[in-house]
Design a protein around this motif. Structure first.
Motif, PDB file in Angstrom:
ATOM      1  N   GLN A   1       0.806  -1.158   0.084  1.00 51.07           N
ATOM      2  CA  GLN A   1       0.067   0.122   0.097  1.00 51.07           C
ATOM      3  C   GLN A   1       0.947   1.382   0.005  1.00 51.07           C
ATOM      4  OE1 GLN A   1      -3.424   0.087   3.095  1.00 51.07           O
ATOM      5  NE2 GLN A   1      -2.597  -2.133   3.456  1.00 51.07           N
ATOM      6  N   TYR A   2       0.322   2.218  -0.598  1.00 43.56           N
ATOM      7  CA  TYR A   2       1.069   3.577  -0.663  1.00 43.56           C
ATOM      8  C   TYR A   2       0.100   4.704  -1.067  1.00 43.56           C
ATOM      9  CZ  TYR A   2       1.824   2.260  -5.463  1.00 43.56           C
ATOM     10  OH  TYR A   2       1.710   1.855  -6.841  1.00 43.56           O
ATOM     11  N   PHE A   3       0.396   6.083  -0.737  1.00 37.36           N
ATOM     12  CA  PHE A   3      -0.384   7.206  -1.201  1.00 37.36           C
ATOM     13  C   PHE A   3       0.280   7.761  -2.461  1.00 37.36           C
ATOM     14  CE2 PHE A   3      -1.033   6.465   3.225  1.00 37.36           C
ATOM     15  CZ  PHE A   3      -2.215   6.234   3.131  1.00 37.36           C
ATOM     16  N   VAL A   4      -0.677   8.262  -3.273  1.00 37.12           N
ATOM     17  CA  VAL A   4      -0.170   9.102  -4.200  1.00 37.12           C
ATOM     18  C   VAL A   4      -0.852  10.654  -3.933  1.00 37.12           C
ATOM     19  CG1 VAL A   4      -0.266   9.702  -6.755  1.00 37.12           C
ATOM     20  CG2 VAL A   4      -0.208   7.500  -5.923  1.00 37.12           C
ATOM     21  N   ASP A   5      -0.078  11.929  -4.058  1.00 39.08           N
ATOM     22  CA  ASP A   5      -0.452  13.096  -3.750  1.00 39.08           C
ATOM     23  C   ASP A   5      -1.224  13.765  -5.047  1.00 39.08           C
ATOM     24  OD1 ASP A   5       1.467  14.038  -5.348  1.00 39.08           O
ATOM     25  OD2 ASP A   5       2.435  15.046  -3.541  1.00 39.08           O
ATOM     26  N   GLU A   6      -1.566  15.038  -4.872  1.00 37.75           N
ATOM     27  CA  GLU A   6      -2.207  15.538  -6.045  1.00 37.75           C
ATOM     28  C   GLU A   6      -1.319  16.123  -7.196  1.00 37.75           C
ATOM     29  OE1 GLU A   6      -4.490  19.008  -4.490  1.00 37.75           O
ATOM     30  OE2 GLU A   6      -5.890  17.558  -3.623  1.00 37.75           O
TER      31      GLU A   6
END
Length: 255
Positions: free
Chosen positions: A120-125
């Motif tokens: 899992q990980y995140f992506v910013d705008e």
């Protein structure tokens, strides 16, 4: 009498100047009395709060409170904060009187990615990949399915060519519209590398396809919602297919 008043005024001004100079000389020797934090974030739940910054400074053995102002390593603190993956910019690290004023702006998270390998990980705008953290409680869109891209620190996928970039571009369009930002919380990539949107309201799904003509597809979907489903109900159809130019193919639900 006028001369006397003039002399008194001059002496008072001199005393004030001397006081200011002495205070300026003594200020760097005064101890840091505490913090004054300001964390700027467009969302509701920032990934980093005041206590996290305090803990980060302490963990890196940078003395602050109780230490003479001249001995507090401001540049070291700024460098430390800039290295945090969730920090967009370090706006201020300075003293206001004896308090250490720290102001940072955080990155706005767009996607929570569940990759095929289980990570899992995140992506910013802006398309930057951010590491997964339990401290992130923001309710952002989920991306899953056929996403082979794995996390790499410092990587940006905004101009890439894989499925994650495809999802990112579609999610950006959704995020720009208040209605769609609330309506869709999951983007699923199927085996054919096409994206399906799962709404928060209604039991239908929206087959989006690729990122091509994304704005046109969303306009057609909006028309369908406003002129069709608003009268027939959100559950009248099981599928809304946006892959065809200038039209929406709706599949009725089997009752």
């Amino acid at each position: 009498m006028k001369i006397f008043r003039f002399i008194v005024a001059v002496l008072l001004c001199a005393a004030i100047v001397v006081g200011i100079v002495l205070a300026a000389i003594q200020m760097p020797k005064r101890p840091c009395s505490g913090y004054d934090f300001k964390v700027q974030y467009a969302g509701e739940y920032p990934a980093i709060c005041d206590s996290d910054i305090c803990k980060l400074i302490a963990q890196n053995n940078i003395p602050t409170v109780g230490v003479p102002l001249k001995d507090v390593e401001l540049e070291k603190i700024a460098d430390l904060l800039e290295q945090n993956p969730y920090v967009e910019s370090v706006d201020e690290v300075r003293f206001s009187s004896t308090k250490l004023k720290i102001q940072v702006t955080l990155k706005n998270i767009l996607l929570h990615v569940y990759a095929q390998d289980g990570s899992q990980y995140f992506v910013d705008e802006k398309g930057n990949l951010l590491p997964f953290s339990m401290s992130v409680r923001e309710n952002v869109m989920v991306a899953n399915g056929k996403i082979a891209e794995t996390f790499a620190r410092g990587k940006n996928i905004a101009s890439g060519k894989g499925n994650l970039t495809r999802v990112y571009k579609i999610a950006t369009c959704l995020n720009d519209d208040e209605f769609y930002r609330a309506q869709f919380r999951q983007l699923y990539v199927d085996a054919h590398n096409e994206v399906t949107l799962v709404p928060t309201v209604g039991r239908h799904i929206v087959v989006f396809g690729t990122e091509a003509n994304a704005q046109e597809k969303l306009f057609n979907l909006q028309q369908t919602y406003q002129k069709g489903l608003v009268y027939m109900g959100m559950d009248a159809y099981s599928t809304l297919d946006l892959r065809y130019k200038n039209r929406v193919i709706a599949k009725k639900r089997n009752l």
